[in-house]
Design a protein around this motif. Sequence first.
Motif: not given
Length: 139
Positions: A59-71
């Motif tokens: 879950t944390q990896n998914g959140v980090n990937r989504a956050s990186a994509w948004v950034s």
Amino acid sequence: MSDEFTKAPRAKVEAEEPQQHKDEQREASRVPGAQQDAASAGTSQEGAAQASAKSDQSTQNGVNRASAWVSRTFPGHENAFLGGVCGFLVAIVMAAIGFWRTLLLVLLVLIGVAIGQQADGDPKILRALGKIFRDHDTH
């Protein structure tokens, strides 16, 4: 079309299993049926803990990937994007269940957050409400 609007190919990201997990699977396949049941019964708590940790990490990896994509996609406008997503979700809920039910849902969520903040010792919502409804008499 100009080259300006064409997209670069995206790299395919594949999650690799940790080496320890692969070793455990290999070892489990070597254990005969009766011994495997006894071994799995003894390690069921460990397995549950590992599965929970793996789920949390996933879950944390998914959140980090989504956050990186948004950034990467909206540099400097991450909060505007998040606000747009929240507005879109509220619009979908309003269309699905109606205005008054959505308003009740939002109110109940805010009450829940306020209770949680009070339990955490940081009642931001309650302080804000106190400021709004404070008596402003100045004699």
